[in-house]
Design a protein around this motif. Sequence first.
Motif, short mmCIF file in Angstrom:
data_model
loop_
_atom_site.label_atom_id
_atom_site.label_comp_id
_atom_site.label_asym_id
_atom_site.label_seq_id
_atom_site.Cartn_x
_atom_site.Cartn_y
_atom_site.Cartn_z
N ASP A 23 0.83 -1.21 0.00
CA ASP A 23 0.00 0.00 0.00
C ASP A 23 0.87 1.26 0.00
OD1 ASP A 23 -2.26 -1.57 0.01
OD2 ASP A 23 -2.65 -1.33 2.16
N ALA A 24 1.95 1.24 0.80
CA ALA A 24 2.84 2.39 0.86
C ALA A 24 3.51 2.64 -0.49
CB ALA A 24 3.89 2.19 1.95
N LEU A 25 3.91 1.56 -1.16
CA LEU A 25 4.57 1.70 -2.45
C LEU A 25 3.60 2.23 -3.50
CD1 LEU A 25 7.21 1.27 -4.03
CD2 LEU A 25 6.38 -1.02 -4.59
N THR A 26 2.39 1.69 -3.50
CA THR A 26 1.38 2.15 -4.46
C THR A 26 1.05 3.62 -4.24
OG1 THR A 26 0.42 -0.07 -4.63
CG2 THR A 26 -0.96 1.78 -5.30
N GLU A 27 0.92 4.01 -2.98
CA GLU A 27 0.61 5.41 -2.67
C GLU A 27 1.74 6.34 -3.12
OE1 GLU A 27 -0.50 8.26 1.18
OE2 GLU A 27 -0.37 6.08 1.41
N ALA A 28 2.98 5.89 -2.95
CA ALA A 28 4.13 6.75 -3.26
C ALA A 28 4.45 6.79 -4.75
CB ALA A 28 5.35 6.28 -2.48
N THR A 29 4.18 5.70 -5.47
CA THR A 29 4.64 5.61 -6.86
C THR A 29 3.52 5.38 -7.88
OG1 THR A 29 4.95 3.19 -6.82
CG2 THR A 29 6.78 4.58 -6.00
N ARG A 31 2.33 2.48 -8.58
CA ARG A 31 2.45 1.12 -9.12
C ARG A 31 1.56 0.16 -8.34
NH1 ARG A 31 6.95 -0.05 -12.36
NH2 ARG A 31 5.99 -2.10 -12.60
N ALA A 32 0.83 -0.66 -9.07
CA ALA A 32 0.02 -1.70 -8.44
C ALA A 32 0.91 -2.84 -7.99
CB ALA A 32 -1.03 -2.20 -9.43
N VAL A 33 0.54 -3.47 -6.87
CA VAL A 33 1.32 -4.57 -6.31
C VAL A 33 0.40 -5.74 -6.00
CG1 VAL A 33 2.86 -5.28 -4.44
CG2 VAL A 33 2.94 -2.92 -5.28
N GLU A 34 0.83 -6.93 -6.41
CA GLU A 34 0.10 -8.17 -6.13
C GLU A 34 0.89 -9.01 -5.14
OE1 GLU A 34 -0.92 -12.40 -8.41
OE2 GLU A 34 -0.24 -10.65 -9.57
N LEU A 35 0.24 -9.47 -4.07
CA LEU A 35 0.90 -10.34 -3.10
C LEU A 35 0.91 -11.78 -3.61
CD1 LEU A 35 -0.42 -9.14 0.40
CD2 LEU A 35 1.44 -8.23 -1.00
N VAL A 36 2.08 -12.43 -3.50
CA VAL A 36 2.23 -13.82 -3.91
C VAL A 36 2.66 -14.62 -2.68
CG1 VAL A 36 3.45 -15.43 -5.41
CG2 VAL A 36 2.92 -13.13 -6.24
N GLY A 37 1.76 -15.48 -2.19
CA GLY A 37 2.06 -16.26 -0.99
C GLY A 37 3.02 -17.40 -1.28
N ILE A 38 4.03 -17.56 -0.42
CA ILE A 38 5.07 -18.57 -0.60
C ILE A 38 5.27 -19.30 0.72
CG2 ILE A 38 7.53 -18.94 -1.10
CD1 ILE A 38 7.35 -16.36 -2.86
N THR A 39 5.38 -20.62 0.66
CA THR A 39 5.63 -21.42 1.86
C THR A 39 7.13 -21.59 2.07
OG1 THR A 39 3.55 -22.62 1.56
CG2 THR A 39 5.22 -23.64 2.98
N LEU A 213 10.73 3.71 -0.15
CA LEU A 213 10.25 3.15 1.11
C LEU A 213 11.29 3.25 2.23
CD1 LEU A 213 8.72 -0.15 -0.34
CD2 LEU A 213 7.45 1.88 0.38
N ASP A 214 12.51 3.58 1.90
CA ASP A 214 13.61 3.52 2.88
C ASP A 214 13.57 4.69 3.85
OD1 ASP A 214 16.03 1.94 3.56
OD2 ASP A 214 17.04 3.86 3.23
N ASP A 215 13.79 4.40 5.14
CA ASP A 215 13.85 5.42 6.18
C ASP A 215 15.27 5.49 6.72
OD1 ASP A 215 12.56 7.26 8.18
OD2 ASP A 215 13.31 5.73 9.54
N PRO A 216 15.98 6.61 6.54
CA PRO A 216 17.39 6.69 6.93
C PRO A 216 17.64 6.44 8.42
CG PRO A 216 16.81 8.49 5.46
CD PRO A 216 15.53 7.82 5.83
N ASP A 217 16.79 6.95 9.29
CA ASP A 217 17.00 6.74 10.72
C ASP A 217 16.84 5.27 11.11
OD1 ASP A 217 17.51 9.41 11.05
OD2 ASP A 217 15.61 9.89 12.04
N THR A 218 15.84 4.63 10.52
CA THR A 218 15.65 3.19 10.77
C THR A 218 16.85 2.42 10.25
OG1 THR A 218 13.24 3.31 10.69
CG2 THR A 218 14.24 1.17 10.22
#
Length: 300
Positions: A23-29, A31-39, A213-218
Amino acid sequence: MSTLKLGTRKSLLAMTQSGMVADALTEATGRAVELVGITTEGDVNKALLAQIGGTGVFVNRLREEILAGTVDFAVHSLKDLPTSPAEGIELVALPPRHDHRDALCGPCRLADLPVGAKVGTGSPRRVAQLRALRPDLEVVPIRGNADTRLAKVTDGELDAVVLANAGLTRIGRTGQVGELFEPELMLPAPGQGALAVECRTGDAELIELLRVLDDPDTRAAVTAERTVLAVLEAGCSAPVGAFARVENEVLSLTAAVVSLDGASQIRLSASGHPERAVELGRELAAQLFDQGADKLMEAP
């Protein structure tokens, strides 16, 4: 623009965290993002993490899918990420960190638990620090997702469990928290509360996109913490805690190594400019070694 594929474990927490990043990436850029579940191996093997290799068991399969091109990038809990780099993989973004603290989930605070109370955790770091605070407790090894662990308290099998508060908050499970441990009482795992975004090395366009998405302090804080862990050559099977924060352009770092019985510990602090995060972590780890940290980590 094509939809980006984000690789994630299938657990409620992992899907929730990955959804937050998507959601953060889509809001900032845009771009649509699809989640792909992996075991992953850690999802299938229910042995204690320290017994099956700890760091990497939730990560390696996701990295394989990135390298294979099945997904474009992946989101991990940073504390699950090995400190050594992976060939072909770049740690491209560390979003703003959430709560770093451990939470005691039960009916009361730690000091108010009855003598001999049973407290569940699968983390040697938490075991050691719990025993340092309350030597009388019976610490019980447990695995499973947050709901599975919390159920052991509501069902009466355990008096309390210790979990990361960031995860509890993300999935709306803070109702059973009896106490939040400040770092002065219990140091968190290096990177706890932070998320890690990885993609293929050399994918310049994607790397540039994800860096928003990167936070310098973090990044400075968790780099210092994870450097301590790396220099000590410790993983999740070692009773090592570390926490750093950046305030007014000063990076403050505290780390500790605690014997598993809780009887002995070495706890040190240092501070410096955020740009010296790696050096600060190395220096503090060297001081821990000088005071005998290696012997505490080897103690049964």
